[in-house]
Every structure is written in C-alpha cells, then in structure tokens.
Design a protein around this motif. Sequence first.
Motif, PDB file in Angstrom:
ATOM      1  N   LYS A 150       0.588  -1.104  -0.034  1.00  0.00           N
ATOM      2  CA  LYS A 150      -0.032  -0.306  -0.126  1.00  0.00           C
ATOM      3  C   LYS A 150       0.652   1.285  -0.095  1.00  0.00           C
ATOM      4  CE  LYS A 150      -4.174  -2.072   2.261  1.00  0.00           C
ATOM      5  NZ  LYS A 150      -4.609  -2.524   3.543  1.00  0.00           N
ATOM      6  N   TRP A 151       1.953   1.031   0.776  1.00  0.00           N
ATOM      7  CA  TRP A 151       2.959   2.122   0.702  1.00  0.00           C
ATOM      8  C   TRP A 151       3.423   2.917  -0.256  1.00  0.00           C
ATOM      9  CZ3 TRP A 151       2.915   6.203   4.492  1.00  0.00           C
ATOM     10  CH2 TRP A 151       2.209   5.376   5.429  1.00  0.00           C
ATOM     11  N   ALA A 197      -7.650   6.822  -1.028  1.00  0.00           N
ATOM     12  CA  ALA A 197      -8.626   5.598  -0.126  1.00  0.00           C
ATOM     13  C   ALA A 197      -9.114   5.843  -1.078  1.00  0.00           C
ATOM     14  CB  ALA A 197      -8.333   7.172   0.923  1.00  0.00           C
ATOM     15  N   THR A 220      -8.837   3.020  -4.271  1.00  0.00           N
ATOM     16  CA  THR A 220      -7.927   2.230  -3.516  1.00  0.00           C
ATOM     17  C   THR A 220      -7.938   1.241  -2.328  1.00  0.00           C
ATOM     18  OG1 THR A 220      -6.053   3.106  -3.016  1.00  0.00           O
ATOM     19  CG2 THR A 220      -5.740   3.302  -5.303  1.00  0.00           C
ATOM     20  N   SER A 221      -8.632   1.906  -1.631  1.00  0.00           N
ATOM     21  CA  SER A 221      -9.176   1.092  -0.189  1.00  0.00           C
ATOM     22  C   SER A 221      -7.737   1.487   0.237  1.00  0.00           C
ATOM     23  CB  SER A 221      -9.523   0.556  -0.480  1.00  0.00           C
ATOM     24  OG  SER A 221     -11.354   0.234  -1.220  1.00  0.00           O
ATOM     25  N   TYR A 222      -6.985   2.286   0.509  1.00  0.00           N
ATOM     26  CA  TYR A 222      -5.908   2.249   0.954  1.00  0.00           C
ATOM     27  C   TYR A 222      -5.756   3.721   1.579  1.00  0.00           C
ATOM     28  CZ  TYR A 222      -4.006  -0.890  -2.970  1.00  0.00           C
ATOM     29  OH  TYR A 222      -3.794  -2.245  -3.285  1.00  0.00           O
ATOM     30  N   TYR A 223      -6.519   3.133   2.941  1.00  0.00           N
ATOM     31  CA  TYR A 223      -7.066   4.747   3.251  1.00  0.00           C
ATOM     32  C   TYR A 223      -6.065   4.693   4.693  1.00  0.00           C
ATOM     33  CZ  TYR A 223     -11.887   3.784   2.138  1.00  0.00           C
ATOM     34  OH  TYR A 223     -12.746   4.163   1.266  1.00  0.00           O
TER      35      TYR A 223
END
Length: 342
Positions: free
Chosen positions: A9-10, A184, A187-190
Amino acid sequence: MTEIFAPYKWEALFARWPDILVAFGTTVGISAGALVLALLLGFLFSMLSVSRHAPLRAVARVYVEVVQNVPLLLQVFVLYAVFPLLGLSLASFWIGVLAIGVYHGAYMSEVVRSGIGSIHRGQFEAAKSQGFTYVQTMTLIILPQAMRIILPPLAVQAANLVKNTSVLALIAGGELMYFSNSFAGDTSYYGPAYVAAAVLYFAICFPLSRAAVYLEHRMRSHRHVVTGDATEELAADVVESTPGTHDITGRAAAQAMAAGVTTMVEGTSSLAPPVSDKGRYLTYAELYGIDRGPWPDPHLEASAQARRAKTARGRRGHAKRVRSRERRYGKAMRTRRKGGRK
C-alpha cells in the motif's frame, strides 16, 4: 492492523509522488494567499474597530461577528455554489484563498485590536501633542509597539489557517486532503493516504507553532517595553519615589534617555542631547526636545497651595473681626473711621 499499513500500500502511494507534490504545492499556495488576505483584512478592520467614528466601528463589528459565528464550511459552500447563481464563477483555488482569508481575517482583526488596546493611552496623547495624524500615529507609533504583542497569536492563527485548508476537499480544491480522499477512495488504502497527509500538514504547521512559542518567550522578556509597565525597573530603582506605577521617572528615565532621544517636531527629526547627570529628574525640554519649563515639584506645589489657603483664611478672619467691632461699638466706631465727622 498490519494489513492497513501493508508495504504494497505504501508502494502504491509513493508511486503517486508527483500527485502528492502537486497537492502539497496547492496547499502551500492556498495557505500563502489566504494568509496575505487575512493579514490585510485583519489590520484594516482592527483600525476600523478602534476608530473614533461609530459607523466604522459598527462595520468592523458586523464583519467580525458574522464571519466568526458562521462555520467555514458553509462560507466555502456559499462561494462555490451560490456565487455562480449570481454570475460570479471562481476556480477552486481562488475560492479557497478568498474563503479562508476572509474567515481568518476576522480572528486576526481581534488579535490586532487587542494588541492596539494594550498600548498605554499616553502614547496616543503624546503623538497627538506632537501633531501626528491618526494614520501616522497608528503606523509609526502604535502598530510597531503592538507587533511585539500580536506576533505570537498571529503565528498560531497562521497554523490554524493551514489546517483549515482541508475543508476545501468538499469542493475538489486539489489540496492534500482532497488527494488523500481521492487516493483512499480509488484504492481503499486509507492508512497510508491519511498518514502521509498528516505528516505533510505537520511539516507546515509545526514550524509555525514553534515560531509562536519562540515569539511568546522572546516578547515576554520585553513586556515592560511593550505596554509601558515599568514596575520591575522602578522596584529596583532606590531613588524612585513612586515604585509600582506605570510612569518611568527619576533615575530609571534618566538612564533610559542618557544616550539621547530621537524626537519628531513638526515632521522633522532631531536628537536631544544626552543627559550627563543620570541621577536627576529630566526636564520637559530634555525629554521631548521642546522648550518648556521643568516638571512641577508636587511637594512645592502643595506648600504653595497651603500658604495661599492660610492667607485667604487670615483675610477672612480680619474682615470678620472688623465687622464684630462695628456691631459692638456702633455709631462711635463708624464716626471715628470717618475722621471724627458727625
């Protein structure tokens, strides 16, 4: 928990680093423009709030009360949704500059007004006696002294201004919070999105917060210079006869003025001569460079008043005794006063 901040995610976030830099630059640009506008409005309406004219004070009061008691989010929405209905269309960047600048201008106006109010009233009277206009008094005398007081809270307001740019995400302002929400949502990478936004906001606001603390500590050591409160200097002055007051007199004044004083008389600048004897009271001419008599001695003035009162009482007593004798001896006394005529 570890899944929220998973390495991939990073990696996805850092792959968007050009977009992150653009969002960061937009936040800095909106903050800088809004800060300039807020400072201009703050100083302008603070001058109106201390004006001698009631209508000007009323205008400043209405502006401050309306802006401070309406949420910033609603003000942004009015500029974004209502102005186009009136034929006024602005880009999101300028909507952010205008809305946030106007909002924080009201708070900065109160900060500056409080700083002006902390300056001793004698400063205004002294400027008026020297022929300064109202604008000259404020710009050349009052505001330079008030800046020592208002700089720390202004730095705090600047930090709050940067954080309030996050509300522009509602109108797709293109700043950090909008980028974080967009990334977010896509990608849903909150976790990485909001942590990165927090770090970048911290990078802007932390120096401003530390600057406010530094200015507060620095100005605190000069608070007697700012407000005219010479309590500490007078308490340490063994010659001073009125310790604890707000008037710098005696040896404290002599030491302060010993190196010469820059005075302004009818628009010209001159340097008053230094005082050689630092242990005596300054005369009016030495203090202001104007040919006037020395300050009156309150003890001598009180003695002179007592003598005048005693003389007046003596005259009244003599007249009373004369009238008493006239009533006692009657016609004989009046005849003798007329030279013996019958």
